[in-house]
Scaffold this motif. Structure first.
Motif, PDB file in Angstrom:
ATOM      1  N   LYS A   1      14.147  20.707  30.077  1.00 15.10           N
ATOM      2  CA  LYS A   1      15.032  21.121  29.382  1.00 15.10           C
ATOM      3  C   LYS A   1      14.933  22.905  30.410  1.00 15.10           C
ATOM      4  O   LYS A   1      15.647  23.173  30.765  1.00 15.10           O
ATOM      5  CB  LYS A   1      14.153  21.832  28.004  1.00 15.10           C
ATOM      6  N   GLU A   2      14.748  23.951  29.702  1.00 18.63           N
ATOM      7  CA  GLU A   2      14.788  25.280  30.001  1.00 18.63           C
ATOM      8  C   GLU A   2      14.171  25.464  31.243  1.00 18.63           C
ATOM      9  O   GLU A   2      14.535  25.824  31.959  1.00 18.63           O
ATOM     10  CB  GLU A   2      13.962  26.037  29.142  1.00 18.63           C
ATOM     11  N   LEU A   3      13.755  24.840  31.951  1.00 21.49           N
ATOM     12  CA  LEU A   3      12.413  24.267  33.485  1.00 21.49           C
ATOM     13  C   LEU A   3      13.401  23.537  34.743  1.00 21.49           C
ATOM     14  O   LEU A   3      13.112  23.379  35.418  1.00 21.49           O
ATOM     15  CB  LEU A   3      11.011  24.885  33.955  1.00 21.49           C
TER      16      LEU A   3
ATOM     17  N   ARG B   1      17.697  26.466  34.284  1.00 28.09           N
ATOM     18  CA  ARG B   1      17.084  27.622  34.425  1.00 28.09           C
ATOM     19  C   ARG B   1      18.616  28.794  35.180  1.00 28.09           C
ATOM     20  O   ARG B   1      18.496  29.432  34.656  1.00 28.09           O
ATOM     21  CB  ARG B   1      16.390  27.513  36.030  1.00 28.09           C
ATOM     22  N   GLN B   2      19.958  27.631  35.078  1.00 32.05           N
ATOM     23  CA  GLN B   2      20.608  28.359  35.613  1.00 32.05           C
ATOM     24  C   GLN B   2      21.286  29.341  34.244  1.00 32.05           C
ATOM     25  O   GLN B   2      22.007  30.212  34.494  1.00 32.05           O
ATOM     26  CB  GLN B   2      21.514  27.568  36.281  1.00 32.05           C
TER      27      GLN B   2
ATOM     28  N   TRP C   1      13.810  38.600  39.447  1.00 31.55           N
ATOM     29  CA  TRP C   1      13.391  37.899  39.054  1.00 31.55           C
ATOM     30  C   TRP C   1      14.212  36.614  38.693  1.00 31.55           C
ATOM     31  O   TRP C   1      14.275  35.607  38.655  1.00 31.55           O
ATOM     32  CB  TRP C   1      13.267  38.799  37.368  1.00 31.55           C
ATOM     33  N   PHE C   2      15.446  37.074  38.943  1.00 32.88           N
ATOM     34  CA  PHE C   2      17.070  35.901  38.788  1.00 32.88           C
ATOM     35  C   PHE C   2      16.716  35.595  40.393  1.00 32.88           C
ATOM     36  O   PHE C   2      17.442  34.062  40.222  1.00 32.88           O
ATOM     37  CB  PHE C   2      18.694  36.718  38.475  1.00 32.88           C
TER      38      PHE C   2
ATOM     39  N   PRO D   1      14.594  30.585  40.257  1.00 32.92           N
ATOM     40  CA  PRO D   1      15.336  29.047  40.706  1.00 32.92           C
ATOM     41  C   PRO D   1      14.531  28.184  41.215  1.00 32.92           C
ATOM     42  O   PRO D   1      13.810  27.531  41.548  1.00 32.92           O
ATOM     43  CB  PRO D   1      16.770  29.073  41.303  1.00 32.92           C
ATOM     44  N   LYS D   2      12.864  29.134  42.130  1.00 32.96           N
ATOM     45  CA  LYS D   2      12.419  28.942  42.645  1.00 32.96           C
ATOM     46  C   LYS D   2      10.433  29.000  42.043  1.00 32.96           C
ATOM     47  O   LYS D   2      10.077  27.446  42.889  1.00 32.96           O
ATOM     48  CB  LYS D   2      12.023  29.718  43.498  1.00 32.96           C
TER      49      LYS D   2
END
Ligand SMILES: [Zn+2]
Length: 297
Positions: free
Chosen positions: A104-106, A111-112, A136-137, A141-142
């Motif tokens: 889900k969130e990850l 993440r986007q 942080w932004f 994603p990485k």
């Protein structure tokens, strides 16, 4: 300025804190056993966890054996990549929760979405995007998160040099929360069931601390431990636990009373019967936190 701070809790237990950050950066601890190192949590940023791992391996001239996770929140697991070569141990519930989050969130899309929603909230509330927030932004994603190798249902005991260590699943702050009791050293590594210096660690923990967390804190108080290593903030002693437990208890009682008397959340958060916060500085977003308690206790 964001920096790291190292504290020798005992000769063989070392705490690493990220200080000066506006983010909720979780503590990391290293326990040096006779045959290698154990790390507790991986922090929020692989840059710092890698630094800490290297420094400890050099200092104790030992390799890393495994990692124990106190819970699966992002500020404690995002440095996981640093430990890709060793087993990562969490509670069974922690394994489930990370597996679910990765879907889900990850997930890349998740993440986007988190980034977009955060940017939208910041814009609506006219909060500027600081350099640290932008980093942080860029980082989110990485970040490489993996499913822990081993899940513990209740507890795991290990020994070194005649000393006993206990990993125990206790719940409270989150369903998967666990602590590490270094029995012979009289040290308790608590995860987020205990936080010290709340103001420096944002109100996030406070908002997540309800009646169940309070029960766990009372358990900690009775454990006869000399030093407590919290999920965030510096090492504290039993006096701090007592002060903290008493304050949370009277705060929750006061809010329950106001709620019973039909006082609205808006009025309750400003009511003079609420006890003054027990640390010198009140956490950010204080009204929001108290309102959250009013609605959830
Ligand atoms: Zn945390």
């Amino acid at each position: 300025m964001v920096d790291t701070e190292i504290t020798d809790v005992t000769d063989d237990i070392v705490l690493m804190r990220v200080v000066g950050s506006k983010f909720n950066q979780g503590n990391m601890t290293c326990i040096a056993l006779e045959n290698g190192l154990v790390f507790v949590d991986t922090g929020q940023n692989a840059k710092y966890s890698e630094q800490f791992r290297k420094a400890m391996e050099k200092r104790f001239n030992q390799k890393t054996l495994f990692v124990l996770l106190t819970h699966s929140h992002w500020d404690h697991i995002f440095g996981m990549e640093t430990f890709h070569d060793v087993p990562i141990i969490s509670s069974e519930k922690g394994v489930d929760s990370i597996r679910e989050e990765l879907a889900k969130e990850l997930s890349p899309e998740g993440r986007q979405k988190v980034i977009e929603q955060s940017k939208k909230w910041l814009e609506e509330n006219k909060v500027e995007i600081t350099k640290e927030r932008q980093e942080w932004f860029d980082m989110l994603p990485k970040v490489k998160v993996s499913i822990p190798t081993i899940g513990i249902r209740e507890e795991m005991i290990f020994h070194s040099d005649g000393k006993e260590f206990l990993y125990r699943v206790v719940g409270g702050h989150s369903e998967c929360s666990s602590y590490i009791h270094c029995v012979s050293d009289e040290v308790l590594i608590t995860g987020d069931n205990l936080v010290a210096k709340h103001a420096a660690n944002s109100g996030c923990m406070l908002a997540g601390f309800g009646s169940q967390g309070l029960e766990v804190l009372s358990q900690f108080e009775k454990m006869g431990v000399d030093k407590y290593v919290p999920g965030h903030g510096p090492v504290v002693n039993t006096d701090y636990i007592v002060k903290s437990r008493k304050w949370f208890s009277s705060m929750f009682d006061a809010l329950r009373g106001l709620k019973r008397d039909g006082v609205s959340a808006e009025d309750a958060i400003k009511d003079s019967s609420l006890p003054e916060f027990f640390e010198s500085e009140t956490p950010r977003s204080w009204d929001m936190i108290v309102e959250h308690w009013y609605n959830t206790i």
